[in-house]
Design a protein around this motif. Structure first.
Motif, short mmCIF file in Angstrom:
data_model
loop_
_atom_site.label_atom_id
_atom_site.label_comp_id
_atom_site.label_asym_id
_atom_site.label_seq_id
_atom_site.Cartn_x
_atom_site.Cartn_y
_atom_site.Cartn_z
N ARG A 35 0.83 -1.20 0.00
CA ARG A 35 0.00 0.00 0.00
C ARG A 35 0.87 1.26 0.00
O ARG A 35 1.84 1.37 0.74
N GLY A 36 0.53 2.19 -0.84
CA GLY A 36 1.27 3.44 -0.90
C GLY A 36 2.29 3.50 -2.00
O GLY A 36 2.82 4.57 -2.31
N LYS A 37 2.58 2.37 -2.62
CA LYS A 37 3.49 2.33 -3.76
C LYS A 37 2.67 2.29 -5.05
O LYS A 37 1.62 1.66 -5.13
N TYR A 38 3.20 2.97 -6.07
CA TYR A 38 2.52 3.00 -7.37
C TYR A 38 3.47 2.52 -8.46
O TYR A 38 4.68 2.64 -8.35
N ARG A 39 2.88 2.00 -9.53
CA ARG A 39 3.64 1.59 -10.70
C ARG A 39 2.78 1.87 -11.94
O ARG A 39 1.59 2.13 -11.83
N LEU A 40 3.40 1.78 -13.11
CA LEU A 40 2.65 1.97 -14.34
C LEU A 40 1.65 0.83 -14.52
O LEU A 40 1.92 -0.31 -14.15
N SER A 41 0.52 1.15 -15.15
CA SER A 41 -0.54 0.17 -15.31
C SER A 41 -0.77 -0.16 -16.78
O SER A 41 -0.12 0.40 -17.67
N PHE A 42 -1.73 -1.05 -17.05
CA PHE A 42 -1.96 -1.53 -18.41
C PHE A 42 -2.47 -0.44 -19.35
O PHE A 42 -2.42 -0.59 -20.57
N GLY A 43 -2.96 0.67 -18.81
CA GLY A 43 -3.41 1.76 -19.66
C GLY A 43 -2.27 2.32 -20.50
O GLY A 43 -2.49 2.79 -21.63
N ILE A 44 -1.06 2.25 -19.97
CA ILE A 44 0.13 2.68 -20.71
C ILE A 44 0.32 1.81 -21.95
O ILE A 44 0.66 2.29 -23.03
N LEU A 45 0.11 0.50 -21.79
CA LEU A 45 0.28 -0.42 -22.91
C LEU A 45 -0.73 -0.13 -24.01
O LEU A 45 -0.42 -0.25 -25.20
N ARG A 46 -1.92 0.28 -23.61
CA ARG A 46 -2.96 0.61 -24.58
C ARG A 46 -2.52 1.78 -25.46
O ARG A 46 -2.74 1.80 -26.67
N LEU A 47 -1.87 2.76 -24.83
CA LEU A 47 -1.38 3.92 -25.57
C LEU A 47 -0.12 3.58 -26.36
O LEU A 47 0.01 3.93 -27.53
N ALA A 48 0.81 2.89 -25.69
CA ALA A 48 2.10 2.58 -26.33
C ALA A 48 1.94 1.61 -27.48
O ALA A 48 2.71 1.67 -28.45
N GLY A 49 0.95 0.73 -27.42
CA GLY A 49 0.79 -0.27 -28.45
C GLY A 49 0.52 0.33 -29.82
O GLY A 49 0.79 -0.28 -30.84
N ALA A 50 -0.02 1.55 -29.84
CA ALA A 50 -0.34 2.19 -31.12
C ALA A 50 0.84 2.95 -31.70
O ALA A 50 0.79 3.38 -32.84
N VAL A 51 1.92 3.11 -30.92
CA VAL A 51 3.01 3.97 -31.36
C VAL A 51 4.09 3.26 -32.19
O VAL A 51 4.38 3.70 -33.29
N PRO A 52 4.73 2.18 -31.72
CA PRO A 52 5.87 1.62 -32.43
C PRO A 52 5.60 1.28 -33.89
O PRO A 52 6.48 1.39 -34.73
N ARG A 53 4.37 0.84 -34.21
CA ARG A 53 4.06 0.47 -35.59
C ARG A 53 4.21 1.65 -36.54
O ARG A 53 4.46 1.49 -37.72
N ARG A 54 4.00 2.87 -36.00
CA ARG A 54 4.00 4.04 -36.87
C ARG A 54 5.33 4.79 -36.83
O ARG A 54 5.50 5.75 -37.57
N LEU A 55 6.23 4.36 -35.97
CA LEU A 55 7.50 5.08 -35.86
C LEU A 55 8.37 4.81 -37.08
O LEU A 55 8.61 3.67 -37.45
N ASP A 56 8.81 5.86 -37.68
CA ASP A 56 9.62 5.79 -38.88
C ASP A 56 10.98 6.41 -38.57
O ASP A 56 11.04 7.57 -38.14
N ILE A 57 12.06 5.66 -38.77
CA ILE A 57 13.38 6.15 -38.36
C ILE A 57 13.75 7.48 -39.01
O ILE A 57 14.12 8.42 -38.31
N PRO A 58 13.64 7.63 -40.34
CA PRO A 58 14.00 8.93 -40.93
C PRO A 58 13.15 10.08 -40.39
O PRO A 58 13.65 11.18 -40.17
N GLU A 59 11.86 9.80 -40.19
CA GLU A 59 10.98 10.85 -39.68
C GLU A 59 11.37 11.28 -38.27
O GLU A 59 11.40 12.47 -37.95
N GLN A 60 11.68 10.30 -37.42
CA GLN A 60 12.04 10.62 -36.04
C GLN A 60 13.45 11.21 -35.95
O GLN A 60 13.73 12.04 -35.10
N ALA A 61 14.33 10.78 -36.85
CA ALA A 61 15.72 11.24 -36.80
C ALA A 61 15.92 12.60 -37.45
O ALA A 61 16.84 13.34 -37.08
N GLY A 62 15.07 12.94 -38.42
CA GLY A 62 15.26 14.16 -39.20
C GLY A 62 15.52 15.42 -38.41
O GLY A 62 16.54 16.10 -38.62
#
Length: 267
Positions: free
Chosen positions: A74-101
């Motif tokens: 009790r009193g300790k917190y950690r990241l929850s599955f809601g983060i996975l819901r958001l993060a799951g949509a990101v890596p598929r769309r990440l493009d190296i040239p776009e992010q590196a530019g």
């Protein structure tokens, strides 16, 4: 009436500022939990620089959105599955040239030399994007070109982060062809250089791929921490000296880290 309008405007501005600050603090809380694994209200408050009651409200709001959760302790917190819901949509769309530019353009403006981002393709290195500085107007366009692993700074840094078996197979297929008098053609010497690159966080070449051309590279990681690309800076030996290579190493590593963060990597 005029004073009332001014007060209303100031009030709206204050609300906006406060809202932005709350968002910034909430993001800071998520980053703290990502880094620590778990933390209590007091720890979060100390890291963010707010009162415990404020930290508790932030955590409660994030918990309501299922972005954090309380642990069994009790009193300790950690990241929850809601983060996975958001993060799951990101890596598929990440493009190296776009992010590196944007990072590459900043680095080339800072150093005045050519900056490239390259990835492994078969047993070669292929450059995906390039940024040119004010002193490199006539520089060769490397985009789309395949270059050897053993004679380029990008190739060396990618080799350094492979397991020994994969590295051996790639180098056997590619060979250690001599391209200039300074090309490394000894497997033992190359292994020594790769060990140093792994230790120091960067690799470099001194007229090994092309006479009169020096380069330095650092690794780019994806959201899983895997090295997926390399960012390099290259220039002519008369101004891009071997000594200067080492002097700008920190800048090149910082750029690689910035691109890695844009790719979702958390150190």
């Amino acid at each position: 009436m005029k004073n009332g309008t001014v007060r209303a405007a100031n009030g709206a501005a204050g609300t906006t500022t406060g809202g932005v600050q709350s968002v910034d603090r909430a993001v800071s809380v998520l980053e703290i939990l990502a880094r620590r694994g778990e933390a209590g209200v007091s720890e979060v408050a100390a890291d963010v620089g707010v009162h415990k009651s404020t930290a508790f409200r932030l955590l409660s709001a994030l918990e309501g959105r299922e972005l954090v959760e309380q642990t069994h302790e009790r009193g300790k917190y950690r990241l929850s599955f809601g983060i996975l819901r958001l993060a799951g949509a990101v890596p598929r769309r990440l493009d190296i040239p776009e992010q590196a530019g944007p990072v590459c353009r900043t680095l080339t403006a800072q150093l005045g030399e050519t900056v490239n981002v390259a990835v492994l393709r078969s047993h070669f290195v292929v450059n995906l994007c390039q940024a040119r500085g004010p002193s490199t107007v006539s520089t060769h366009n490397w985009i789309g070109e395949s270059t050897p692993l053993h004679a380029t700074s990008s190739g060396k840094i990618l080799l350094a982060h492979m397991n020994a078996e994969q590295r051996r197979d790639l180098l056997t297929a590619a060979g250690l062809n001599r391209l200039t008098p300074r090309t490394i053609t000894s497997a033992e010497t190359l292994e020594e250089q790769l060990s140093i690159a792994l230790r120091d966080g960067y690799a470099y070449t001194v007229e090994e791929f092309e006479e009169g051309l020096n380069a330095i590279a650092a690794p780019i990681r994806d959201h899983t921490g895997e090295v997926v690309a390399a960012v390099s800076v290259s220039g002519p030996v008369y101004r891009f000296t071997e000594r200067w290579l080492h002097e700008i190493a920190r800048d090149v590593i910082a750029a690689a880290d910035a691109i890695s963060r844009r790719m979702g990597y958390l150190d």
